[in-house]
Write an enzyme that holds these catalytic residues in place. Structure first.
Site, mmCIF file in Angstrom:
data_model
loop_
_atom_site.group_PDB
_atom_site.id
_atom_site.type_symbol
_atom_site.label_atom_id
_atom_site.label_comp_id
_atom_site.label_asym_id
_atom_site.label_seq_id
_atom_site.Cartn_x
_atom_site.Cartn_y
_atom_site.Cartn_z
ATOM 1 N N CYS A 1 0.848 -1.187 0.000
ATOM 2 C CA CYS A 1 0.000 0.000 0.000
ATOM 3 C C CYS A 1 0.889 1.245 0.000
ATOM 4 O O CYS A 1 1.794 1.375 0.837
ATOM 5 C CB CYS A 1 -0.888 -0.024 1.240
ATOM 6 S SG CYS A 1 -1.670 1.548 1.626
ATOM 7 N N GLU A 2 0.649 2.146 -0.943
ATOM 8 C CA GLU A 2 1.518 3.321 -1.044
ATOM 9 C C GLU A 2 1.267 4.343 0.069
ATOM 10 O O GLU A 2 2.074 5.258 0.257
ATOM 11 C CB GLU A 2 1.343 3.999 -2.398
ATOM 12 C CG GLU A 2 -0.010 4.637 -2.637
ATOM 13 C CD GLU A 2 -0.111 5.292 -4.004
ATOM 14 O OE1 GLU A 2 -0.840 6.282 -4.116
ATOM 15 O OE2 GLU A 2 0.526 4.808 -4.955
ATOM 16 N N HIS A 3 0.188 4.174 0.813
ATOM 17 C CA HIS A 3 -0.120 5.138 1.874
ATOM 18 C C HIS A 3 0.629 4.840 3.172
ATOM 19 O O HIS A 3 0.973 5.765 3.913
ATOM 20 C CB HIS A 3 -1.630 5.148 2.148
ATOM 21 C CG HIS A 3 -2.440 5.565 0.970
ATOM 22 N ND1 HIS A 3 -3.688 5.030 0.685
ATOM 23 C CD2 HIS A 3 -2.174 6.443 -0.025
ATOM 24 C CE1 HIS A 3 -4.160 5.585 -0.419
ATOM 25 N NE2 HIS A 3 -3.267 6.436 -0.873
ATOM 26 N N HIS A 4 0.870 3.541 3.453
ATOM 27 C CA HIS A 4 1.507 3.183 4.723
ATOM 28 C C HIS A 4 2.704 2.248 4.547
ATOM 29 O O HIS A 4 3.360 1.884 5.532
ATOM 30 C CB HIS A 4 0.492 2.514 5.664
ATOM 31 C CG HIS A 4 -0.704 3.359 5.953
ATOM 32 N ND1 HIS A 4 -1.914 3.202 5.299
ATOM 33 C CD2 HIS A 4 -0.878 4.384 6.816
ATOM 34 C CE1 HIS A 4 -2.779 4.094 5.740
ATOM 35 N NE2 HIS A 4 -2.185 4.823 6.673
ATOM 36 N N GLN B 1 -5.238 -0.528 -4.605
ATOM 37 C CA GLN B 1 -5.874 -1.649 -5.297
ATOM 38 C C GLN B 1 -6.680 -1.198 -6.512
ATOM 39 O O GLN B 1 -6.715 -1.884 -7.538
ATOM 40 C CB GLN B 1 -6.772 -2.423 -4.322
ATOM 41 C CG GLN B 1 -7.389 -3.678 -4.924
ATOM 42 C CD GLN B 1 -8.168 -4.487 -3.909
ATOM 43 O OE1 GLN B 1 -7.817 -4.510 -2.735
ATOM 44 N NE2 GLN B 1 -9.223 -5.149 -4.337
ATOM 45 N N HIS C 1 -6.105 -5.855 3.280
ATOM 46 C CA HIS C 1 -5.130 -4.778 3.458
ATOM 47 C C HIS C 1 -4.680 -4.723 4.911
ATOM 48 O O HIS C 1 -5.500 -4.518 5.818
ATOM 49 C CB HIS C 1 -5.744 -3.439 3.046
ATOM 50 C CG HIS C 1 -5.998 -3.331 1.576
ATOM 51 N ND1 HIS C 1 -5.274 -2.484 0.760
ATOM 52 C CD2 HIS C 1 -6.870 -3.986 0.769
ATOM 53 C CE1 HIS C 1 -5.708 -2.605 -0.489
ATOM 54 N NE2 HIS C 1 -6.680 -3.514 -0.511
ATOM 55 N N CYS D 1 -3.124 -2.459 6.325
ATOM 56 C CA CYS D 1 -3.302 -1.134 6.918
ATOM 57 C C CYS D 1 -4.652 -1.034 7.624
ATOM 58 O O CYS D 1 -4.851 -0.176 8.501
ATOM 59 C CB CYS D 1 -3.164 -0.038 5.865
ATOM 60 S SG CYS D 1 -4.311 -0.175 4.489
#
Length: 227
Positions: free
Chosen positions: A117-120, A158, A186, A188
């Protein structure tokens, strides 16, 4: 004796002039590989130093036995997790597209996937289901899994991942339609934040016939989503 060997070598080169070209090509290829290896090692070193800093800022002792090689291992792992940035669909499909007069639906389901995941920067993982309607061109089935792998091995969300896989297949094969469904968990959501361990995410991308024809779409979903 040396003069005789030199004469023989000159004679061989004269008879086979392409040998010289191949030799130069080999040298250039080796130099290019060495240059890429050096650049990769330099990047790995920078990533390793960054992980050392992160561990220190978290309050860890980076010199204790268990962490001595952790920054290097983490750097290598991150490079592997994101190796898709260096790969393209053209690289893997060069010799794997074949002329075949097949007009029915082709489905490959339950393709396992792992991404970050590019956010976390934590993993999400699950399965992809792919279908397409060929127009006189089919692809080696394992290549569909390879396309999934290329886009998984990047920092992702995703929704974008699903569209990228569908678009890549559509551009490469020019089929009558492409469908991609991804089911994933996920971390996250599981490890942090709301911590809902049973939550899963389903995304889809429907192109061509799968988008335009509800019956075709229903058939695909019925064949892939049944438990």
């Amino acid at each position: 004796m040396e003069n005789h060997q030199a004469s023989e070598l000159i004679g061989v080169v004269a008879e086979h002039p392409n040998m010289c070209v191949k030799s130069k090509h080999s040298v250039l290829c080796r130099e290019e590989k060495d240059s890429k290896d050096a650049a990769n090692a330099d990047k790995q070193s920078h990533i390793e130093k960054s992980y050392t800093t992160i561990l220190s800022e978290l309050g860890e002792d980076v010199n204790r036995e268990g962490l001595l090689r952790t920054p290097l291992r983490a750097a290598k792992a991150m490079q592997f997790f994101t190796k898709g940035y260096k790969e393209t669909t053209q690289d893997i499909l060069n010799d794997a597209i074949f002329d075949e007069n097949h007009e029915g639906m082709v489905i490959v389901k339950d393709i396992e996937l792992f991404s970050l995941c590019e956010h976390h920067l934590v993993p999400f993982f699950g399965k992809a289901h792919i279908a397409y309607f060929p127009i006189k061109k089919v692809v080696g089935l394992s290549k569909l899994a390879r396309i999934v792998e290329i886009y998984c091995r990047r920092l992702q969300v995703q929704e974008r991942l699903t569209k990228q896989i569908a678009s890549a297949i559509s551009e490469a094969l020019e089929p009558a339609g492409v469908a991609v469904v991804i089911e994933a968990v996920h971390m996250c959501m599981v490890m942090r934040g709301v911590q809902k361990i049973n939550a899963s995410t389903v995304t889809s991308a429907m192109l061509g016939r799968f988008h335009d024809d509800p019956k075709t779409r229903k058939e695909f979903l019925g064949l892939t989503m049944r438990k």
